[in-house]
Design a protein around this motif. Sequence first.
Motif, PDB file in Angstrom:
ATOM      1  N   LEU A  29       0.815  -1.221   0.000  1.00 16.03           N
ATOM      2  CA  LEU A  29       0.000   0.000   0.000  1.00 16.03           C
ATOM      3  C   LEU A  29       0.848   1.271   0.000  1.00 16.03           C
ATOM      4  O   LEU A  29       0.514   2.258  -0.686  1.00 16.03           O
ATOM      5  CB  LEU A  29      -0.930   0.004   1.215  1.00 16.03           C
ATOM      6  CG  LEU A  29      -2.093  -1.004   1.183  1.00 16.03           C
ATOM      7  CD1 LEU A  29      -2.823  -0.993   2.516  1.00 16.03           C
ATOM      8  CD2 LEU A  29      -3.057  -0.671   0.047  1.00 16.03           C
ATOM      9  N   TRP A  30       1.961   1.283   0.732  1.00 18.70           N
ATOM     10  CA  TRP A  30       2.673   2.540   0.974  1.00 18.70           C
ATOM     11  C   TRP A  30       4.122   2.554   0.465  1.00 18.70           C
ATOM     12  O   TRP A  30       4.698   3.643   0.333  1.00 18.70           O
ATOM     13  CB  TRP A  30       2.679   2.832   2.476  1.00 18.70           C
ATOM     14  CG  TRP A  30       1.289   3.015   3.021  1.00 18.70           C
ATOM     15  CD1 TRP A  30       0.265   3.708   2.440  1.00 18.70           C
ATOM     16  CD2 TRP A  30       0.781   2.479   4.239  1.00 18.70           C
ATOM     17  NE1 TRP A  30      -0.860   3.654   3.213  1.00 18.70           N
ATOM     18  CE2 TRP A  30      -0.585   2.902   4.347  1.00 18.70           C
ATOM     19  CE3 TRP A  30       1.305   1.693   5.267  1.00 18.70           C
ATOM     20  CZ2 TRP A  30      -1.396   2.569   5.417  1.00 18.70           C
ATOM     21  CZ3 TRP A  30       0.499   1.363   6.344  1.00 18.70           C
ATOM     22  CH2 TRP A  30      -0.848   1.800   6.411  1.00 18.70           C
ATOM     23  N   ILE A  31       4.715   1.386   0.214  1.00 22.58           N
ATOM     24  CA  ILE A  31       6.124   1.370  -0.180  1.00 22.58           C
ATOM     25  C   ILE A  31       6.296   0.988  -1.652  1.00 22.58           C
ATOM     26  O   ILE A  31       7.068   1.625  -2.377  1.00 22.58           O
ATOM     27  CB  ILE A  31       6.929   0.384   0.713  1.00 22.58           C
ATOM     28  CG1 ILE A  31       6.867   0.814   2.175  1.00 22.58           C
ATOM     29  CG2 ILE A  31       8.374   0.311   0.249  1.00 22.58           C
ATOM     30  CD1 ILE A  31       7.536  -0.167   3.124  1.00 22.58           C
ATOM     31  N   ALA A  32       5.586  -0.033  -2.080  1.00 23.36           N
ATOM     32  CA  ALA A  32       5.781  -0.561  -3.432  1.00 23.36           C
ATOM     33  C   ALA A  32       5.342   0.450  -4.493  1.00 23.36           C
ATOM     34  O   ALA A  32       4.349   1.172  -4.303  1.00 23.36           O
ATOM     35  CB  ALA A  32       4.991  -1.857  -3.602  1.00 23.36           C
ATOM     36  N   PRO A  33       6.069   0.532  -5.598  1.00 29.59           N
ATOM     37  CA  PRO A  33       5.625   1.366  -6.721  1.00 29.59           C
ATOM     38  C   PRO A  33       4.277   0.870  -7.242  1.00 29.59           C
ATOM     39  O   PRO A  33       3.911  -0.295  -7.062  1.00 29.59           O
ATOM     40  CB  PRO A  33       6.731   1.162  -7.766  1.00 29.59           C
ATOM     41  CG  PRO A  33       7.929   0.717  -6.977  1.00 29.59           C
ATOM     42  CD  PRO A  33       7.370  -0.092  -5.836  1.00 29.59           C
ATOM     43  N   GLY A  81       4.380  -4.272 -12.994  1.00 29.47           N
ATOM     44  CA  GLY A  81       4.587  -3.855 -11.620  1.00 29.47           C
ATOM     45  C   GLY A  81       4.590  -4.995 -10.617  1.00 29.47           C
ATOM     46  O   GLY A  81       4.447  -6.169 -10.976  1.00 29.47           O
ATOM     47  N   PRO A  82       4.740  -4.678  -9.324  1.00 24.79           N
ATOM     48  CA  PRO A  82       4.958  -5.715  -8.302  1.00 24.79           C
ATOM     49  C   PRO A  82       3.761  -6.614  -8.033  1.00 24.79           C
ATOM     50  O   PRO A  82       3.941  -7.811  -7.807  1.00 24.79           O
ATOM     51  CB  PRO A  82       5.336  -4.908  -7.059  1.00 24.79           C
ATOM     52  CG  PRO A  82       4.787  -3.538  -7.294  1.00 24.79           C
ATOM     53  CD  PRO A  82       4.872  -3.317  -8.772  1.00 24.79           C
ATOM     54  N   LEU A  83       2.544  -6.080  -8.037  1.00 25.99           N
ATOM     55  CA  LEU A  83       1.384  -6.939  -7.759  1.00 25.99           C
ATOM     56  C   LEU A  83       1.169  -7.992  -8.851  1.00 25.99           C
ATOM     57  O   LEU A  83       0.944  -9.167  -8.529  1.00 25.99           O
ATOM     58  CB  LEU A  83       0.128  -6.094  -7.564  1.00 25.99           C
ATOM     59  CG  LEU A  83      -0.149  -5.614  -6.135  1.00 25.99           C
ATOM     60  CD1 LEU A  83      -1.374  -4.716  -6.107  1.00 25.99           C
ATOM     61  CD2 LEU A  83      -0.320  -6.801  -5.196  1.00 25.99           C
ATOM     62  N   PRO A  84       1.234  -7.647 -10.142  1.00 24.89           N
ATOM     63  CA  PRO A  84       1.163  -8.689 -11.170  1.00 24.89           C
ATOM     64  C   PRO A  84       2.303  -9.705 -11.056  1.00 24.89           C
ATOM     65  O   PRO A  84       2.103 -10.891 -11.314  1.00 24.89           O
ATOM     66  CB  PRO A  84       1.240  -7.900 -12.482  1.00 24.89           C
ATOM     67  CG  PRO A  84       0.681  -6.566 -12.136  1.00 24.89           C
ATOM     68  CD  PRO A  84       1.150  -6.311 -10.738  1.00 24.89           C
ATOM     69  N   ALA A  85       3.493  -9.237 -10.666  1.00 23.11           N
ATOM     70  CA  ALA A  85       4.612 -10.165 -10.479  1.00 23.11           C
ATOM     71  C   ALA A  85       4.301 -11.165  -9.371  1.00 23.11           C
ATOM     72  O   ALA A  85       4.582 -12.361  -9.492  1.00 23.11           O
ATOM     73  CB  ALA A  85       5.885  -9.385 -10.157  1.00 23.11           C
ATOM     74  N   LEU A  86       3.714 -10.664  -8.273  1.00 20.42           N
ATOM     75  CA  LEU A  86       3.318 -11.566  -7.182  1.00 20.42           C
ATOM     76  C   LEU A  86       2.251 -12.542  -7.655  1.00 20.42           C
ATOM     77  O   LEU A  86       2.286 -13.729  -7.309  1.00 20.42           O
ATOM     78  CB  LEU A  86       2.801 -10.744  -6.002  1.00 20.42           C
ATOM     79  CG  LEU A  86       2.280 -11.534  -4.796  1.00 20.42           C
ATOM     80  CD1 LEU A  86       3.362 -12.427  -4.219  1.00 20.42           C
ATOM     81  CD2 LEU A  86       1.738 -10.585  -3.726  1.00 20.42           C
ATOM     82  N   GLY A 117       6.384 -12.105  -2.211  1.00 18.98           N
ATOM     83  CA  GLY A 117       5.937 -10.730  -2.025  1.00 18.98           C
ATOM     84  C   GLY A 117       7.082  -9.758  -1.831  1.00 18.98           C
ATOM     85  O   GLY A 117       7.141  -8.698  -2.476  1.00 18.98           O
ATOM     86  N   TRP A 118       8.027 -10.124  -0.971  1.00 21.14           N
ATOM     87  CA  TRP A 118       9.116  -9.194  -0.676  1.00 21.14           C
ATOM     88  C   TRP A 118      10.107  -9.092  -1.822  1.00 21.14           C
ATOM     89  O   TRP A 118      10.695  -8.022  -2.032  1.00 21.14           O
ATOM     90  CB  TRP A 118       9.804  -9.584   0.631  1.00 21.14           C
ATOM     91  CG  TRP A 118       8.981  -9.171   1.811  1.00 21.14           C
ATOM     92  CD1 TRP A 118       8.247  -9.981   2.643  1.00 21.14           C
ATOM     93  CD2 TRP A 118       8.755  -7.836   2.265  1.00 21.14           C
ATOM     94  NE1 TRP A 118       7.583  -9.245   3.576  1.00 21.14           N
ATOM     95  CE2 TRP A 118       7.872  -7.914   3.384  1.00 21.14           C
ATOM     96  CE3 TRP A 118       9.194  -6.581   1.843  1.00 21.14           C
ATOM     97  CZ2 TRP A 118       7.449  -6.786   4.070  1.00 21.14           C
ATOM     98  CZ3 TRP A 118       8.765  -5.449   2.531  1.00 21.14           C
ATOM     99  CH2 TRP A 118       7.910  -5.560   3.622  1.00 21.14           C
ATOM    100  N   LYS A 119      10.289 -10.147  -2.576  1.00 24.54           N
ATOM    101  CA  LYS A 119      11.197 -10.014  -3.725  1.00 24.54           C
ATOM    102  C   LYS A 119      10.574  -9.125  -4.793  1.00 24.54           C
ATOM    103  O   LYS A 119      11.272  -8.378  -5.483  1.00 24.54           O
ATOM    104  CB  LYS A 119      11.580 -11.381  -4.289  1.00 24.54           C
ATOM    105  CG  LYS A 119      10.550 -12.098  -5.149  1.00 24.54           C
ATOM    106  CD  LYS A 119      11.112 -13.413  -5.669  1.00 24.54           C
ATOM    107  CE  LYS A 119      10.073 -14.220  -6.454  1.00 24.54           C
ATOM    108  NZ  LYS A 119       9.660 -13.581  -7.698  1.00 24.54           N
ATOM    109  N   ALA A 120       9.240  -9.184  -4.954  1.00 24.54           N
ATOM    110  CA  ALA A 120       8.566  -8.323  -5.928  1.00 24.54           C
ATOM    111  C   ALA A 120       8.711  -6.850  -5.528  1.00 24.54           C
ATOM    112  O   ALA A 120       9.003  -5.992  -6.373  1.00 24.54           O
ATOM    113  CB  ALA A 120       7.096  -8.706  -6.042  1.00 24.54           C
TER     114      ALA A 120
END
Length: 401
Positions: A29-33, A81-86, A117-120
């Motif tokens: 919510l607050w850190i990931a692009p 982005g990170p959510l699709p990667a996860l 999650g954290w690697k994404a």
Amino acid sequence: MQSLTTSARRRFSLALHGSAVVALIPAFLWIAPPSRWDRPELLLALLALAVIARFHDVPLSAGIHFDAGMALALIALAVAGPLPALLVDLFPMVVGAVVLREPLVRAGNLANVAAYGWKAIAAALVLSLGAVDGLAATAAPWLLLAAATQMLVNVAVGPAIYIPLWLGRPFAAFLEMFAATVPAAAVMMSLGTLTAVLTGWIGVLALAVFALIAVLPQSALTYAARTKPAGRLEPLVATQRYAYALALHLGLDRHERRHLARVANVAFLRRAEAGDPIAYACATLRDPSRASWEAGHVNEWWNGAGGPAGLRGAVTPLTSRIVAVADTWSALTARGGPQLSHAEALEELENASGARFDPQIVLAAHSVVAEERVSETEPAPEPRLHTLRLPAQLRRALASV
């Protein structure tokens, strides 16, 4: 005391991974692009390839399995982005649990979710630091750095905790696993980087290139490694396949392997008269070829007690000695015989080693079995991996699945 220690260790492992998973919510919510959802065709293709890769992974020497999933997650990260990667990481895990009927809620999957999650997030932050805008070739160095970040964060959050704490294995086992993954991961992530750049030029077609290079070969190898029982083979076919596999381990070149197949065929046709000096002389007069001559000596014994000439040791042609072992092995395992397991057949061959059979060829038979997919459900598979002429290291890897 030991059980209490194990229980406490595992509770600590669950607490660490549980906390890491919970922390993913505020992190996204607050850190990931931010993520993008404007290319659904690419995301669907990535999900499909990830599922295929999940069911066609390659075993490595440390006892773990490796596939194209991390590279596919990198491509998803680059294009969406990170959510699709996860999602690309998690979707195959869910599909695998449903298809294989494995429990989805378990400690290993909790570790996976935390690691994915954290690697994404970490890799996405690397890309944002590089101000990567679009997928031009200039983005490649940052994509490679993001790929390295993915791998390091994945192992640090997942296996580095799960292996020592939950499995109770020494930390050295984790280091061994990590070292085993590095070469394959470096190649796969380089392919992922190249594919991500290509998607900026040719879109979803880039994934077809990636599939041809990284996903379909794994699928083909998995299919090729499917075992079939030697008991379904005709004795001559089994003899020829065993002889071929033995020849590979004994270093025979392509020409000699072809000659060996002819010797096995001729020897099989003369089974009824094997070892008879008169029959051997008549057959050699009818067919004075090298294959005919060597086929006639298949019944020689290593200690000189056989026929038709009582040859001893290495005086007997090598092809004759190979066919002798292959033919007996076939009689023990192929159609029409007792259809023993390879372990039982090797025991019989070992009992005759040094008397009936050349010890080096019996030793080669052990190596053949070590590089085939012997299992409880299929204790006597045909030497399929040898027939495909796969490299020895790859045969051993596939055999360990």
